[in-house]
Design an enzyme around this catalytic site. Structure first.
Site, PDB file in Angstrom:
ATOM      1  CG  ASP A   1       9.826 -13.829   8.544  1.00  0.00           C
ATOM      2  OD1 ASP A   1       8.731 -14.400   8.691  1.00  0.00           O
ATOM      3  OD2 ASP A   1      10.909 -14.438   8.499  1.00  0.00           O
TER       4      ASP A   1
ATOM      5  CG  ASP B   1      10.307 -16.824  13.017  1.00  0.00           C
ATOM      6  OD1 ASP B   1      10.644 -16.388  11.899  1.00  0.00           O
ATOM      7  OD2 ASP B   1      10.297 -16.128  14.055  1.00  0.00           O
TER       8      ASP B   1
ATOM      9  CB  SER C   1      -0.901   0.040   1.245  1.00  0.00           C
ATOM     10  OG  SER C   1      -1.591  -1.170   1.424  1.00  0.00           O
TER      11      SER C   1
END
Length: 809
Positions: free
Chosen positions: A354, A357, A282
């Site tokens: 991220d 995991d 975005s």
């Protein structure tokens, strides 16, 4: 006596027999006869008398007081209630009226229940994956928090009652067309369904994971080359928190984890490319009144999501004592998600961090225990019953460790054998109450209210952009950010050691944030949130090109206004192309080009990097760079686990500083190529492809660049396909084949808000209706609609084109 002509009865009788015969379900196909029945079938979905009525009174249950719903000419509902409980009830009712099938189908998809609708085997695999990822379980745990909080409990309970009030009034003839086509009916709405919708959005926005790929890459390349080709930071980065630029940005080189070797991982598997789109993102920025013509702050936001019909957003205004907010909601959830009120405006972009995991476990042969710190712990077991249409229930067993669910095991190996027996730790699994963020934002009066609201938002990490009419602007990288060691989470982690389980999170006051910077603007376009000198390690998949262009446009202009904000949102210039093109032109061996190719090369010398609708040059550059990248990284295709090459910034730096690098030597050729050879060969190939396309009548960028707005069922009849468009994934106007700006909004705060916006779709989910896709053409042409923000009920009464009144029976 007059004789009756019975000839007309035969076709009518045939129709009656056909309708009756086809109304009986055949196998698991929908009853086609009912669908064709002119009295209750598909044609009834074209009846928009309720939307067209000047005034309409609708009896419902459970309201404390009547609710007025004012529709403007675009059928945006402006809901006025005398208390917030009735307001959310009405929001649920109105949203169901417009978008029932969409929100219901979304809850099925999130929960892993599509096999109840479709009988194909592929949907069972999808459902098993969803269940094993733990999205439904996460929604259940978060719902406990949501229902324990009085504010969100009231909102969600009322919203659910409103949806069900609409469902209970439905007859078969009123059902959305998709139910009739697919042969099923809506079930009662629940609070869990709303939680599922929110979790599924978090799933789509936090899908980044390259743990296995990065693990294999660092083993294959070695530390030095890996850090050269897959660096954590780029020199041309314009981070979200663009202050205190260090003199020397740290290289942030990562080390190969001591446990990571070929014995730990299988080296021969083929890694399946993730369905997650790393370019989903975005743009958002806020400008202080010190930099605007009006002296008031302006905020702009355009979230880039999958372009679908119905649109992911629904436009509305919600008004009750203490709250008057306008923006877009997410069908299936209460409140406005992106929008403004009389005092503030806010926008959202994906943080791109991220937050998933993977841990490699050691599991006992009987699948009852797993090893942790040299001890054996019990695996948790959950039994999932997956109902299937026309088939027996399928029972799946899902195992979990302290790390999280084991998504793939011997009974469900997935597409990559190396992912078997790995546990997923995902911030989405942690209970959270994001509803509270938006409910409080909707009635926030200033910066402190904004800060208190967003602290409840945990996953996915998002960049919240803020502006208030008292001339505060801010941006916050908000969500759960674990405290990690450098490289932790970028590679597969060792599930046998508790030291690999992080237990602390970055304190809220230490999360990346910026308030009223000296430059008088803040901006986010999914770039890295900080410079390399930030106190904590994090990783993700960040995009710098759009941010660099927006930074250029904001920093070089003063006295900004709404018109200029529109130009930025619709800007088609690729900042990376502008930087790369002079270097490519300086390297190409023009003597190896024929006369026609020389002319094509000359056309690029005057190209400004813009992917405009009518550009006759953009495709040539696009192919040139694409070929340069593919020809350079051809060695990577020798790896069976190859997914993607290094980022374009890495290749450009290599061309500039190391043109003789061995990666420029193409495989399978006698000569030893350098960067100039690769660039020249790439241009010749691109020129030939463009010449071929021109002979087929494809000349300008829009001949190649088509947008698809696809219905959630993938039915072409309900979709708009092949729309010629401007834009490209790396420009601010990031329109791509099936994703892009799902809502464009610009708000100038002041004595009263001035706002403009548009979404690619329409208000209604009725594919047979006039309000299904009536905004699409204007959206594609870069037009905006004034957002009619009613400050008072009297304004709404005077300007509304139609009115509904919800009352108790």
């Amino acid at each position: 006596m007059k004789r009756i002509n019975i000839g007309f009865l035969f076709p009518l009788l045939a129709l009656v027999i056909l309708v009756y015969a086809l109304s009986q379900p055949m196998f698991v196909a929908p009853p086609l006869g009912k669908l064709l029945d002119p009295f209750v079938g598909a044609v009834q979905n074209e009846d928009e008398r309720r939307l067209g009525a000047k005034e309409l009174t609708i009896p419902v249950h459970q309201l404390k007081a009547p609710v007025q719903v004012y529709f403007d000419e675009r059928k945006v509902p402006h809901i006025h209630a005398q208390n917030t409980e009735d307001l959310y009830f009405a929001q649920g009712y109105i949203t169901a009226f417009f978008r029932l099938w969409q929100m219901d189908f979304g809850s099925y998809a999130a929960a892993g229940r599509l096999s109840e609708i479709f009988s194909k085997k592929e949907f069972l695999e999808y459902d098993r994956t969803q269940r094993r990822l733990g999205i439904a379980e996460a929604a259940k745990h978060s719902l406990e928090l949501i229902e324990a909080n009085p504010e969100t409990s009231t909102a969600v309970n009322a919203y659910t009652k409103g949806v069900n009030a609409y469902i209970q009034q439905l007859h078969y003839r009123d059902l959305p067309l998709e139910y009739k086509l697919l042969g099923y009916e809506p079930e009662p709405w629940t609070n869990l369904k709303s939680a599922l919708i929110m979790k599924n959005i978090a799933n789509k926005m936090s899908g980044y994971e390259e743990d296995l790929y990065m693990s294999k890459m660092i083993l294959a390349l070695g530390e030095d080359r890996f850090n050269q080709l897959f660096p954590e930071y780029y020199a041309q980065s314009t981070p979200v928190m663009n202050i205190s630029r260090p003199q020397n940005v740290p290289a942030a080189a990562v080390k190969t984890p001591s446990y990571l070797n070929y014995a730990f991982l299988s080296a021969n598997s083929v890694i399946t490319e993730s369905a997650w789109n790393p370019r989903l993102g975005s743009n958002s920025w806020a400008v202080s009144g010190k930099k605007t013509k009006s002296g008031f702050p302006i905020l702009a936001n355009d979230p880039h999501l999958n372009l679908s019909l119905p649109n992911v957003w629904m436009e509305m205004q919600l008004t009750a004592p203490g709250m008057n907010v306008y923006g877009v909601s997410m069908p299936g959830t209460p409140a406005v998600i992106i929008g403004f009120n009389e005092n503030i405006a806010w926008g959202i972009t994906n943080g791109a961090d991220d937050v998933k995991d993977w841990y490699k476990l050691k599991i006992s042969p009987d699948y009852k225990k797993y090893e942790l710190d040299s001890n054996w712990s019990d695996l948790q077991v959950r039994r999932e019953a997956i109902r299937r249409r026309g088939l027996p229930v399928f029972y799946d067993t899902v195992y979990s460790s302290v790390h999280g669910p084991i998504v793939y095991n011997k009974s469900f190996p997935g597409k990559d054998s190396d992912m078997v027996d790995m546990a997923l730790r995902w911030e989405l699994h942690r209970p959270s109450n994001e509803f509270l963020t938006f409910i409080q934002l909707n009635k926030a009066a200033g910066y402190e209210d904004y800060k208190n609201a967003i602290r409840h938002f945990q996953c996915p990490l998002q960049n919240f952009t803020f502006a208030s009419k008292d001339n505060n602007i801010a941006i916050n990288h908000q969500g759960s950010m674990p405290v990690k060691w450098p490289g932790q989470g970028r590679f597969i982690l060792d599930g046998t050691s508790r030291t690999h389980l992080y237990t602390r999170y970055i304190p809220a006051d230490s999360l990346p944030q910026l308030l009223n910077p000296a430059c008088n603007y803040v901006q986010s376009a999914n770039q890295r949130p900080t410079y390399g000198n930030y106190a904590y390690y994090y990783n993700g998949h960040y995009s710098e090109t759009r941010a660099n262009r927006i930074e250029q446009l904001l920093s070089t202009t003063q006295q900004l206004d709404i018109s200029y904000m529109e130009k930025i949102q619709l800007d088609n210039v690729n900042a990376f192309a502008v930087e790369a093109l002079p270097l490519l032109l300086s390297k190409v061996k023009s003597s190896e080009l024929n006369a026609a190719q020389q002319q094509q090369l000359a056309s690029l010398k005057t190209w400004n990097g813009s992917y405009e609708y009518g550009s006759t040059t953009a495709k040539l550059y696009d192919l040139w760079w694409w070929n340069t990248r593919n020809f350079t990284w051809d060695e990577f295709r020798n790896y069976r686990f190859y997914v993607r090459p290094p980022e374009d910034e890495v290749l450009l730096k290599l061309i500039r500083t190391d043109p003789g690098n061995t990666f420029f030597d193409k495989q399978g050729t006698v000569r030893k190529e350098d960067a100039a050879d690769i660039i020249t060969d790439a241009f010749i190939a691109a020129a030939m492809d463009v010449d071929k396309a021109r002979k087929e009548g494809k000349i300008q960028w829009s001949d190649f660049h088509k947008v698809n707005l696809i219905h959630l069922t993938n039915l072409p009849a309900f979709s708009k396909m092949g729309i010629p468009a401007a834009g490209q994934q790396e420009v601010p106007n990031a329109v791509s084949r099936n994703w892009g700006p799902s809502w464009r909004m610009i708000v100038e705060l002041g004595d009263r808000p001035r706002a403009y916006g548009i979404l690619p779709g329409g208000q209604s989910g009725n594919a047979a209706g006039r309000y299904y896709d009536n905004f699409v053409d204007d959206w594609n042409k870069g037009r905006y609609y004034p957002l009619t923000f009613f400050m008072t009920v009297q304004e709404a009464e005077k300007q509304a084109t139609s009115t509904w009144k919800l009352i108790n029976r």
